[in-house]
Motif scaffolding. Structure first.
Motif, PDB file in Angstrom:
ATOM      1  N   GLY A 117       0.941  -1.135   0.098  1.00  0.00           N
ATOM      2  CA  GLY A 117      -0.059   0.139   0.015  1.00  0.00           C
ATOM      3  C   GLY A 117       0.807   1.213   0.011  1.00  0.00           C
ATOM      4  N   THR A 118       1.944   1.125   0.811  1.00  0.00           N
ATOM      5  CA  THR A 118       2.978   2.310   0.672  1.00  0.00           C
ATOM      6  C   THR A 118       3.603   2.706  -0.794  1.00  0.00           C
ATOM      7  N   PHE A 119       3.516   1.678  -1.564  1.00  0.00           N
ATOM      8  CA  PHE A 119       4.490   1.559  -2.977  1.00  0.00           C
ATOM      9  C   PHE A 119       3.267   2.380  -3.652  1.00  0.00           C
ATOM     10  N   PHE A 120       2.168   2.006  -3.745  1.00  0.00           N
ATOM     11  CA  PHE A 120       0.738   2.567  -4.462  1.00  0.00           C
ATOM     12  C   PHE A 120       0.648   3.877  -4.118  1.00  0.00           C
ATOM     13  N   LYS A 138      13.217   8.781  -2.382  1.00  0.00           N
ATOM     14  CA  LYS A 138      11.975   7.841  -1.969  1.00  0.00           C
ATOM     15  C   LYS A 138      12.159   6.643  -2.709  1.00  0.00           C
ATOM     16  N   THR A 139      13.137   6.560  -3.778  1.00  0.00           N
ATOM     17  CA  THR A 139      13.592   5.121  -4.150  1.00  0.00           C
ATOM     18  C   THR A 139      14.121   4.335  -3.084  1.00  0.00           C
ATOM     19  N   ILE A 140      15.301   4.991  -2.484  1.00  0.00           N
ATOM     20  CA  ILE A 140      16.021   4.520  -1.839  1.00  0.00           C
ATOM     21  C   ILE A 140      15.110   4.008  -0.483  1.00  0.00           C
ATOM     22  N   GLY A 141      14.279   5.014  -0.112  1.00  0.00           N
ATOM     23  CA  GLY A 141      13.148   4.882   1.164  1.00  0.00           C
ATOM     24  C   GLY A 141      12.366   3.465   0.859  1.00  0.00           C
ATOM     25  N   ILE A 143      12.791   1.013  -0.938  1.00  0.00           N
ATOM     26  CA  ILE A 143      13.707  -0.542  -1.112  1.00  0.00           C
ATOM     27  C   ILE A 143      14.002  -0.684   0.282  1.00  0.00           C
ATOM     28  N   ALA A 144      14.500   0.133   1.108  1.00  0.00           N
ATOM     29  CA  ALA A 144      14.947   0.111   2.516  1.00  0.00           C
ATOM     30  C   ALA A 144      13.655  -0.356   3.149  1.00  0.00           C
ATOM     31  N   GLY A 145      12.752   0.349   3.067  1.00  0.00           N
ATOM     32  CA  GLY A 145      11.312  -0.110   3.810  1.00  0.00           C
ATOM     33  C   GLY A 145      10.859  -1.382   3.637  1.00  0.00           C
ATOM     34  N   PHE A 146      10.868  -1.753   2.271  1.00  0.00           N
ATOM     35  CA  PHE A 146      10.314  -3.030   1.911  1.00  0.00           C
ATOM     36  C   PHE A 146      11.083  -4.443   2.230  1.00  0.00           C
ATOM     37  N   ALA A 147      12.486  -3.932   2.252  1.00  0.00           N
ATOM     38  CA  ALA A 147      13.389  -4.842   2.929  1.00  0.00           C
ATOM     39  C   ALA A 147      13.545  -5.174   4.279  1.00  0.00           C
ATOM     40  N   GLY A 148      13.138  -4.053   5.037  1.00  0.00           N
ATOM     41  CA  GLY A 148      12.628  -3.976   6.379  1.00  0.00           C
ATOM     42  C   GLY A 148      11.604  -5.148   6.655  1.00  0.00           C
ATOM     43  N   VAL A 149      10.420  -5.054   6.045  1.00  0.00           N
ATOM     44  CA  VAL A 149       9.363  -5.801   6.191  1.00  0.00           C
ATOM     45  C   VAL A 149       9.547  -7.313   5.604  1.00  0.00           C
ATOM     46  N   VAL A 150      10.336  -7.610   4.735  1.00  0.00           N
ATOM     47  CA  VAL A 150      10.584  -8.994   4.366  1.00  0.00           C
ATOM     48  C   VAL A 150      11.619  -9.519   5.700  1.00  0.00           C
ATOM     49  N   VAL A 151      12.647  -8.710   6.051  1.00  0.00           N
ATOM     50  CA  VAL A 151      13.447  -9.258   7.037  1.00  0.00           C
ATOM     51  C   VAL A 151      12.819  -9.552   8.305  1.00  0.00           C
ATOM     52  N   ALA A 152      11.897  -8.597   8.397  1.00  0.00           N
ATOM     53  CA  ALA A 152      10.975  -8.663   9.810  1.00  0.00           C
ATOM     54  C   ALA A 152      10.221 -10.005  10.011  1.00  0.00           C
ATOM     55  N   ASN A 153       9.697 -10.799   8.700  1.00  0.00           N
ATOM     56  CA  ASN A 153       9.120 -11.838   8.737  1.00  0.00           C
ATOM     57  C   ASN A 153       9.886 -12.858   7.963  1.00  0.00           C
ATOM     58  N   GLY A 295      15.098   3.940   5.733  1.00  0.00           N
ATOM     59  CA  GLY A 295      14.498   4.390   4.663  1.00  0.00           C
ATOM     60  C   GLY A 295      13.338   5.483   4.932  1.00  0.00           C
ATOM     61  N   ILE A 296      13.090   5.720   6.334  1.00  0.00           N
ATOM     62  CA  ILE A 296      12.350   7.092   6.665  1.00  0.00           C
ATOM     63  C   ILE A 296      13.136   8.152   6.628  1.00  0.00           C
ATOM     64  N   ILE A 297      14.443   7.854   7.050  1.00  0.00           N
ATOM     65  CA  ILE A 297      15.397   9.085   7.292  1.00  0.00           C
ATOM     66  C   ILE A 297      15.930   9.349   5.720  1.00  0.00           C
ATOM     67  N   ALA A 298      15.906   8.472   4.718  1.00  0.00           N
ATOM     68  CA  ALA A 298      16.419   8.666   3.515  1.00  0.00           C
ATOM     69  C   ALA A 298      15.113   9.677   2.772  1.00  0.00           C
ATOM     70  N   VAL A 299      13.995   9.405   2.963  1.00  0.00           N
ATOM     71  CA  VAL A 299      12.889  10.196   2.409  1.00  0.00           C
ATOM     72  C   VAL A 299      12.898  11.547   3.008  1.00  0.00           C
ATOM     73  N   ASN A 300      13.026  11.600   4.381  1.00  0.00           N
ATOM     74  CA  ASN A 300      12.806  13.126   5.064  1.00  0.00           C
ATOM     75  C   ASN A 300      14.020  13.824   5.000  1.00  0.00           C
ATOM     76  N   TYR A 301      15.323  13.188   4.655  1.00  0.00           N
ATOM     77  CA  TYR A 301      16.764  14.086   4.995  1.00  0.00           C
ATOM     78  C   TYR A 301      16.556  15.104   4.015  1.00  0.00           C
ATOM     79  N   LYS A 302      17.181  16.362   4.513  1.00  0.00           N
ATOM     80  CA  LYS A 302      17.221  17.404   3.746  1.00  0.00           C
ATOM     81  C   LYS A 302      18.750  17.736   3.965  1.00  0.00           C
ATOM     82  N   GLY A 303      19.568  18.056   3.033  1.00  0.00           N
ATOM     83  CA  GLY A 303      20.689  18.618   3.118  1.00  0.00           C
ATOM     84  C   GLY A 303      20.962  19.966   3.591  1.00  0.00           C
ATOM     85  N   ARG A 304      21.997  20.312   3.979  1.00  0.00           N
ATOM     86  CA  ARG A 304      22.270  21.806   4.530  1.00  0.00           C
ATOM     87  C   ARG A 304      22.123  22.860   3.661  1.00  0.00           C
ATOM     88  N   ARG A 305      22.467  22.662   2.113  1.00  0.00           N
ATOM     89  CA  ARG A 305      22.112  23.285   1.225  1.00  0.00           C
ATOM     90  C   ARG A 305      20.685  23.774   0.767  1.00  0.00           C
TER      91      ARG A 305
END
Length: 311
Positions: A117-120, A138-141, A143-153, A295-305
């Motif tokens: 549902g997150t992907f959709f 968002k692409t990194i986020g 991939i990392a989030g989906f990998a986390g769900v797979v690893v958790a189960n 994944g969450i940090i990747a999506v929300n991270y904003k560089g100093r610039r």
């Protein structure tokens, strides 16, 4: 309200809180079904239980708004049509697919398919909003989030199969929820977030009860003191999580806040290990948390610039 729900730390805290609340639904529902002595294959009892839960959650919010500020309850005919559509999609149809599909897939399949549902949502937001496009973060986020769900189960029974009433229903549940999220963001202009939640839960739950109650078998549910306690908590869970989530959705990008929903299946696994006998916390869960966090940090991270340029 605008400034509060746009502050980054508030958004992060509430999004995580909502995701954990939804994650707690997994062990709560598992224990509830056993405590209420529901037959494993009694889909009608599950639909009625969901309808009762969502109806009371919606009514609590509506009564609360009636007491605090009745103006927030007033909606136009066009808004009522939207709320009816949202209720049928977000509550009735999504949870019809979810409750019926969940009983026919393994734990790992269920968690992975729910997280789709997150992907959709992120993909739909890319096409609906010019300021919510897909990018490398968002692409990194994703991939990392989906990998986390797979690893958790990891280690649960996993079979490569497909049936419409199992895997198909879980995917349809995720897709229905994503469409409802975009609709809520797009059409809920001028409606208080708690009013959106109250009306859509009440309307959707009524549809579930209209379908389920006439088909409900006698003694399909037997309430005990613990059963009542779990039922009351599930009502609070629905009212709080949906109300706060719609508040975030009103003032933030749908694609960005939806990333936090990867926490839901992981927190569900952790809480199941804490409260359900036979389920244990292991290194896979810890690794999954780390991946979801990345994944969450990747999506929300904003560089100093970017920050300086924005200032």
């Amino acid at each position: 309200m605008n400034s509060i729900f746009q502050k980054k730390w508030v958004v992060v805290f509430i999004a995580i809180f909502c995701s954990i609340l939804w994650g707690s639904a997994f062990p709560v529902l598992k224990v509830s079904y056993e405590e209420l002595q529901m037959a494993p294959d009694d889909d009608i009892a599950k639909i009625v239980f969901a309808g009762m839960r969502f109806l009371l959650a919606g009514l609590i919010l509506l009564v609360g708004l009636f007491i605090t500020n009745r103006k927030w309850l007033v909606v136009t005919r066009r808004q009522l049509m939207f709320l009816t559509l949202l209720g049928l999609l977000q509550t009735a149809l999504q949870y019809y697919f979810f409750y019926n599909g969940l009983g026919k897939v393994s734990g790992m399949q269920g968690a992975i398919l729910v997280s789709s549902g997150t992907f959709f949502t992120v993909l739909l937001a890319h096409f609906f909003y010019s300021n919510d496009r897909m990018n490398w973060k968002k692409t990194i986020g994703l991939i990392a989030g989906f990998a986390g769900v797979v690893v958790a189960n990891w280690g649960q029974e996993f079979q490569l199969s497909f049936q419409l009433t199992g895997e198909g229903y879980m995917i349809l549940s995720a897709l229905t929820g994503a469409v409802a999220t975009i609709l809520a963001k797009e059409l809920a202009v001028g409606i208080h977030p708690f009013a959106i939640t109250g009306w859509q839960l009440t309307i959707g739950a009524s549809a579930l009860l209209i379908i389920g109650v006439p088909q409900l078998s006698e003694n399909a549910m037997t309430f005990t003191p613990l059963g009542w306690g779990l039922f009351i908590y599930s009502i609070f869970l629905s009212a709080a999580a949906f109300g706060l989530w719609y508040s975030l959705l009103k003032f933030n990008k749908a694609g960005e806040i939806s990333m936090f929903k990867f926490i839901t299946p992981v927190s569900g696994a952790i809480l199941s290990a804490m409260f359900i006998p036979g389920e244990q916390l292991d290194l896979f869960i810890i690794g999954a948390l780390m991946l979801v966090a990345i994944g969450i940090i990747a999506v929300n991270y904003k560089g100093r610039r970017v920050i300086q340029k924005g200032q």
